[in-house]
Design a protein around this motif. Structure first.
Motif, PDB file in Angstrom:
ATOM      1  N   ASP A  23      11.348  -7.056   3.688  1.00  0.00           N
ATOM      2  CA  ASP A  23       9.906  -7.307   3.706  1.00  0.00           C
ATOM      3  C   ASP A  23       9.406  -7.988   2.436  1.00  0.00           C
ATOM      4  O   ASP A  23       8.559  -8.885   2.504  1.00  0.00           O
ATOM      5  CB  ASP A  23       9.139  -6.004   3.942  1.00  0.00           C
ATOM      6  N   ALA A  24       9.922  -7.592   1.284  1.00  0.00           N
ATOM      7  CA  ALA A  24       9.504  -8.230   0.031  1.00  0.00           C
ATOM      8  C   ALA A  24       9.951  -9.693   0.004  1.00  0.00           C
ATOM      9  O   ALA A  24       9.185 -10.584  -0.397  1.00  0.00           O
ATOM     10  CB  ALA A  24      10.067  -7.479  -1.170  1.00  0.00           C
ATOM     11  N   ALA A  25      11.171  -9.951   0.438  1.00  0.00           N
ATOM     12  CA  ALA A  25      11.665 -11.333   0.479  1.00  0.00           C
ATOM     13  C   ALA A  25      10.869 -12.158   1.485  1.00  0.00           C
ATOM     14  O   ALA A  25      10.562 -13.336   1.228  1.00  0.00           O
ATOM     15  CB  ALA A  25      13.152 -11.353   0.822  1.00  0.00           C
ATOM     16  N   THR A  28       7.766 -13.427  -0.035  1.00  0.00           N
ATOM     17  CA  THR A  28       8.050 -14.577  -0.902  1.00  0.00           C
ATOM     18  C   THR A  28       8.255 -15.830  -0.067  1.00  0.00           C
ATOM     19  O   THR A  28       7.746 -16.908  -0.415  1.00  0.00           O
ATOM     20  CB  THR A  28       9.287 -14.291  -1.779  1.00  0.00           C
ATOM     21  N   LEU A  29       8.987 -15.719   1.036  1.00  0.00           N
ATOM     22  CA  LEU A  29       9.219 -16.883   1.906  1.00  0.00           C
ATOM     23  C   LEU A  29       7.901 -17.434   2.438  1.00  0.00           C
ATOM     24  O   LEU A  29       7.683 -18.651   2.454  1.00  0.00           O
ATOM     25  CB  LEU A  29      10.139 -16.515   3.068  1.00  0.00           C
ATOM     26  N   PHE A  30       7.006 -16.538   2.855  1.00  0.00           N
ATOM     27  CA  PHE A  30       5.722 -17.004   3.385  1.00  0.00           C
ATOM     28  C   PHE A  30       4.821 -17.558   2.283  1.00  0.00           C
ATOM     29  O   PHE A  30       4.057 -18.506   2.516  1.00  0.00           O
ATOM     30  CB  PHE A  30       5.037 -15.902   4.188  1.00  0.00           C
ATOM     31  N   ASN A 119      10.029 -25.371   3.335  1.00  0.00           N
ATOM     32  CA  ASN A 119       9.859 -24.510   2.161  1.00  0.00           C
ATOM     33  C   ASN A 119      10.497 -23.139   2.399  1.00  0.00           C
ATOM     34  O   ASN A 119      11.123 -22.578   1.490  1.00  0.00           O
ATOM     35  CB  ASN A 119       8.380 -24.349   1.818  1.00  0.00           C
ATOM     36  N   ILE A 120      10.341 -22.609   3.612  1.00  0.00           N
ATOM     37  CA  ILE A 120      10.979 -21.328   3.930  1.00  0.00           C
ATOM     38  C   ILE A 120      12.493 -21.451   3.823  1.00  0.00           C
ATOM     39  O   ILE A 120      13.160 -20.593   3.228  1.00  0.00           O
ATOM     40  CB  ILE A 120      10.578 -20.840   5.341  1.00  0.00           C
ATOM     41  N   MET A 121      13.046 -22.515   4.373  1.00  0.00           N
ATOM     42  CA  MET A 121      14.502 -22.691   4.357  1.00  0.00           C
ATOM     43  C   MET A 121      15.026 -22.819   2.924  1.00  0.00           C
ATOM     44  O   MET A 121      16.051 -22.223   2.583  1.00  0.00           O
ATOM     45  CB  MET A 121      14.896 -23.921   5.186  1.00  0.00           C
ATOM     46  N   ILE A 122      14.337 -23.586   2.098  1.00  0.00           N
ATOM     47  CA  ILE A 122      14.772 -23.767   0.707  1.00  0.00           C
ATOM     48  C   ILE A 122      14.619 -22.458  -0.072  1.00  0.00           C
ATOM     49  O   ILE A 122      15.513 -22.066  -0.828  1.00  0.00           O
ATOM     50  CB  ILE A 122      13.969 -24.895   0.019  1.00  0.00           C
ATOM     51  N   ALA A 123      13.491 -21.781   0.113  1.00  0.00           N
ATOM     52  CA  ALA A 123      13.274 -20.512  -0.597  1.00  0.00           C
ATOM     53  C   ALA A 123      14.314 -19.475  -0.180  1.00  0.00           C
ATOM     54  O   ALA A 123      14.850 -18.757  -1.025  1.00  0.00           O
ATOM     55  CB  ALA A 123      11.858 -20.002  -0.349  1.00  0.00           C
ATOM     56  N   TYR A 129      20.041 -16.282   0.839  1.00  0.00           N
ATOM     57  CA  TYR A 129      20.159 -16.181   2.289  1.00  0.00           C
ATOM     58  C   TYR A 129      20.572 -17.532   2.856  1.00  0.00           C
ATOM     59  O   TYR A 129      20.595 -18.542   2.153  1.00  0.00           O
ATOM     60  CB  TYR A 129      18.841 -15.714   2.913  1.00  0.00           C
ATOM     61  N   ALA A 130      20.853 -17.534   4.137  1.00  0.00           N
ATOM     62  CA  ALA A 130      21.218 -18.770   4.824  1.00  0.00           C
ATOM     63  C   ALA A 130      20.415 -18.851   6.112  1.00  0.00           C
ATOM     64  O   ALA A 130      19.806 -17.870   6.542  1.00  0.00           O
ATOM     65  CB  ALA A 130      22.713 -18.785   5.120  1.00  0.00           C
ATOM     66  N   GLY A 131      20.431 -20.016   6.718  1.00  0.00           N
ATOM     67  CA  GLY A 131      19.693 -20.153   7.961  1.00  0.00           C
ATOM     68  C   GLY A 131      19.936 -21.478   8.636  1.00  0.00           C
ATOM     69  O   GLY A 131      20.651 -22.349   8.119  1.00  0.00           O
ATOM     70  N   ILE A 132      19.321 -21.592   9.792  1.00  0.00           N
ATOM     71  CA  ILE A 132      19.366 -22.834  10.551  1.00  0.00           C
ATOM     72  C   ILE A 132      18.028 -22.982  11.265  1.00  0.00           C
ATOM     73  O   ILE A 132      17.448 -22.010  11.736  1.00  0.00           O
ATOM     74  CB  ILE A 132      20.559 -22.851  11.542  1.00  0.00           C
TER      75      ILE A 132
END
Length: 186
Positions: A23-25, A28-30, A119-123, A129-132
């Motif tokens: 939740d804290a991360a 930050t992403l948002f 911005n979410i993906m870079i953050a 973390y990783a993502g697609i």
């Protein structure tokens, strides 16, 4: 990780496992997302996140959309739709909330939502973390759009699947000369 390193080393990872951003991360992403370029300060983005059991509900929305579009869909294809959100421990739907504005056309609002997604993906990458970023038919399906609150000209710009990379994907070797040129007068 500094910003330049994050930008230069981020790579999509399709195989994602726990842990996902907590939740804290997520906060930050948002916060990073809402710093996206935003002509007119109209904040044309909305974010809906699905974690834990809520990913199953998103899968059911995908299943219902497929049933509406293809009443003869096979059980295997319905199961595939249901399992899409389970490919990562966290899924974020990014929606461009397009509104009439005298100086900001719809395309700029959609691009702004795309920049927020980036911005979410870079953050997320900078935080370990990783993502697609996935799109496809659910982004454009009227049933999915309405269930997620994308009405009128709103657009779902993508579903961000986030977690921890199960395997580190290779970094492609890209030649800037293939994509960049300096303007030369005729």
């Amino acid at each position: 990780m500094n910003a330049i390193d994050a930008l230069l080393t981020r790579k999509s990872a399709a195989k994602l496992v726990e842990p996902a951003p907590d939740d804290a991360a997520l906060q930050t992403l948002f916060q990073a997302a809402v710093r996206a370029p935003d002509h007119g300060c109209i904040r044309p983005w909305r974010f809906i996140y699905f974690k834990d059991e809520m990913r199953h509900e998103l899968g059911q929305i995908f299943v219902e959309a497929l049933k509406k579009n293809n009443p003869e869909a096979t059980q295997a294809s319905l199961e595939k739709e249901a399992n899409k959100p389970l490919r990562a421990p966290l899924v974020i739907a990014v929606i461009a909330k397009v509104q009439e504005h005298p100086k900001v056309p719809a395309v700029e609002q959609i691009i702004s939502a795309g920049a927020a997604a980036q911005n979410i993906m870079i953050a997320a990458h900078a935080m370990g973390y990783a993502g697609i970023w996935r799109s496809g038919s659910p982004c454009f399906d009227e049933y999915v759009r309405s269930r997620l609150g994308a009405i009128g000209d709103d657009m779902i710009v993508g579903f961000l699947y986030l977690g921890t990379a199960k395997t580190v994907p290779p970094m492609p070797d890209l030649s800037l000369a293939d994509y960049v040129s300096e303007w030369r007068s005729a």
